[in-house]
Design a protein around this motif. Structure first.
Motif, short mmCIF file in Angstrom:
data_model
loop_
_atom_site.label_atom_id
_atom_site.label_comp_id
_atom_site.label_asym_id
_atom_site.label_seq_id
_atom_site.Cartn_x
_atom_site.Cartn_y
_atom_site.Cartn_z
N HIS A 126 0.84 -1.20 0.00
CA HIS A 126 0.00 0.00 0.00
C HIS A 126 0.87 1.25 0.00
N GLN A 127 0.22 2.42 0.16
CA GLN A 127 0.91 3.70 0.02
C GLN A 127 2.00 3.89 1.08
N THR A 133 9.69 2.51 1.36
CA THR A 133 10.70 2.05 0.41
C THR A 133 11.40 3.21 -0.28
N MET A 134 10.64 4.21 -0.71
CA MET A 134 11.23 5.37 -1.38
C MET A 134 12.19 6.11 -0.46
N ILE A 167 -2.17 2.77 -4.14
CA ILE A 167 -2.60 4.17 -4.04
C ILE A 167 -3.33 4.47 -2.73
N PHE A 168 -3.56 3.42 -1.91
CA PHE A 168 -4.34 3.61 -0.68
C PHE A 168 -3.42 3.63 0.55
N ASN A 220 3.45 9.84 -3.31
CA ASN A 220 2.86 9.02 -4.37
C ASN A 220 2.88 9.75 -5.70
N SER A 221 2.67 11.09 -5.66
CA SER A 221 2.73 11.90 -6.88
C SER A 221 4.15 11.90 -7.45
N TYR A 222 5.15 12.04 -6.57
CA TYR A 222 6.54 11.96 -7.03
C TYR A 222 6.83 10.59 -7.64
#
Length: 462
Positions: A126-127, A133-134, A167-168, A220-222
């Motif tokens: 999930h988000q 991770t990022m 995305i959630f 999430n946008s990035y």
């Protein structure tokens, strides 16, 4: 909007699967995977896939047996096919157990896909998982494509791995589970702060969310922008590689150098990755580019992976597997040359020394050579750093300089053979240049006349 309705709309937009697909759902009995399984079950029959549940009993906690009983009962109650794998205690490693468990799970999932003829594996990432991770990748450093973190879809085993919950945010999944009275099990190890991911989950991300309540959505946008940027990068790199490489996958240095430094780095890294040289440090790549563009360094060899070496050979770059079994070459290195015997060189041709020219067939190259008795016997061996070739004017030339002047690649230079006399004077740099020995006036009566020749093995095979 209710989560199940958002989930349905997301699936329709993303084209994840259809009702005819057989999907394997990885279920750990944690809240995330139980929500994913419930959402899939609630889909309309028109888009609901055929569900196969895959569960791994890691046998790492006392709770593992209870979790297995629970998912067995759940699948039996909901008429879902379940496949369970038990991770043997004997297979648990002393160190790196988390990574070993992950690899084991995905091997099992791939096996289930194959056995059940399924083309899709679904996991409940999930988000929050994406954000963790990022941030971990950003902290460690690396290539831009690694910063994407978790891909929504990627090839896996015999099909594709899909993450429809990416995305959630986590809190939406938990709210759904509570509101729908779902049962799940908590893994208490997820709260142990000696694990890097747990520190990002429980300490780093909450602090960032205090700075920006929409932090997860922003990240999430990035993530989406990075995916597009990397896709365009890859497209550019592939177009350039098509122009810069030949059929042997050698890279043209001159054309590479015509790109800007940033683009040159991108194309080089992509080419190295395609040949198997992965995860090279930025500093190493920078030094590599400097050496490639250094006109005063026409040749070099650099190790880029445990079994791969990068070679610069004047105008081109190429990769060679340095651990491959060598071909049958130079079978007579460092041995006395016997007259009238052929010696194989690099499987391409043979050389021989004989007393009579008639030893050689018509069309075979042959060089007359007069040598004094003190120069015999001759020896064939690999060249050495101090080897010098006698010249007509009485001087000498280093064998290494001959190889450089003739632009012999480094990969072949170290294998170069020479024929030397009894005093270690170079008679012939095999296949490249002859030595000159000044003969006395009475040489026909005191010196021995020999013939050194070669024959092309490839031509003989034809």
């Amino acid at each position: 909007m209710e989560l199940n309705n958002e989930f349905k709309r997301h699936l329709e937009r993303g084209r994840f699967f259809n009702k005819n697909d057989r999907v394997v759902v990885a279920v750990s009995t944690g809240v995330d995977s139980m929500v994913l399984l419930a959402l899939l079950q609630e889909l309309p029959v028109s888009i609901r896939p055929q569900i196969i549940v895959a569960h791994v009993n890691h046998r790492l906690r006392k709770q593992s047996e209870e979790e297995e009983r629970f998912i067995r009962n759940y699948c039996n109650e909901h008429q879902l096919k379940l496949l369970v794998h038990h991770w043997s205690l004997a297979d648990h490693p002393q160190t790196g157990i988390e990574e070993a468990a992950r690899k084991m799970r995905y091997r099992f999932f791939a096996q289930v896909m194959k056995e059940e003829q399924a083309t899709i594996l679904l996991t409940a990432h999930h988000q929050n998982d994406l954000a963790e991770t990022m941030l971990m990748k950003l902290t460690r450093g690396g290539q831009l494509h690694q910063l994407i973190g978790i891909e929504e879809k990627r090839p896996f085993a015999s099909g594709v791995l899909e993450r429809p919950l990416l995305i959630f945010p986590k809190h939406r999944l938990r709210e759904y589970a509570i509101n729908n009275h779902l049962k799940w099990y908590e893994d208490l190890t997820n709260h142990e702060l000696n694990v890097s991911r747990n520190r990002f989950r429980h300490q780093v991300i909450p602090l960032l969310e205090k700075e920006n309540a929409n932090f997860l959505a922003s990240l999430n946008s990035y993530h989406e922008q990075l995916e597009l940027a990397v896709e365009l990068e890859n497209q550019f790199a592939q177009e350039q590689l098509a122009k810069l490489s030949n059929k042997n996958d050698h890279l043209d240095i001159k054309k590479l150098g015509q790109l800007s430094l940033a683009k040159e780095r991108l194309v080089l890294v992509k080419w190295l990755e395609e040949t198997g040289a992965l995860g090279l440090k930025r500093g190493f790549i920078g030094q590599l580019l400097a050496d490639i563009n250094n006109r005063h360094l026409p040749q070099f060899e650099r190790q880029v992976a445990p079994d791969l070496a990068l070679f610069k050979n004047y105008s081109e770059l190429y990769i060679k597997n340095v651990n491959q079994s060598p071909q049958k070459t130079q079978t007579s290195i460092n041995s006395v040359v016997k007259l009238g015997r052929w010696y194989s060189i690099e499987n391409d041709y043979q050389i021989a020394v004989a007393k009579d020219r008639t030893f050689f067939n018509q069309g075979e190259y042959c060089q007359e050579m007069w040598l004094s008795p003190e120069q015999l016997p001759l020896t064939i061996r690999r060249w050495r750093e101090r080897d010098r070739l006698p010249l007509k004017n009485g001087g000498h030339q280093k064998v290494g300089r001959v190889l450089i002047d003739q632009k012999v690649p480094l990969s072949r230079r170290n294998q170069q053979l020479v024929i030397v006399d009894a005093q270690n004077n170079v008679v012939w740099i095999v296949g490249r240049k002859w030595g000159w020995f000044t003969r006395p006036r009475d040489y026909p009566t005191r010196w021995q006349r020999l013939f050194i020749g070669r024959r092309d093995l490839k031509r003989r095979k034809e």
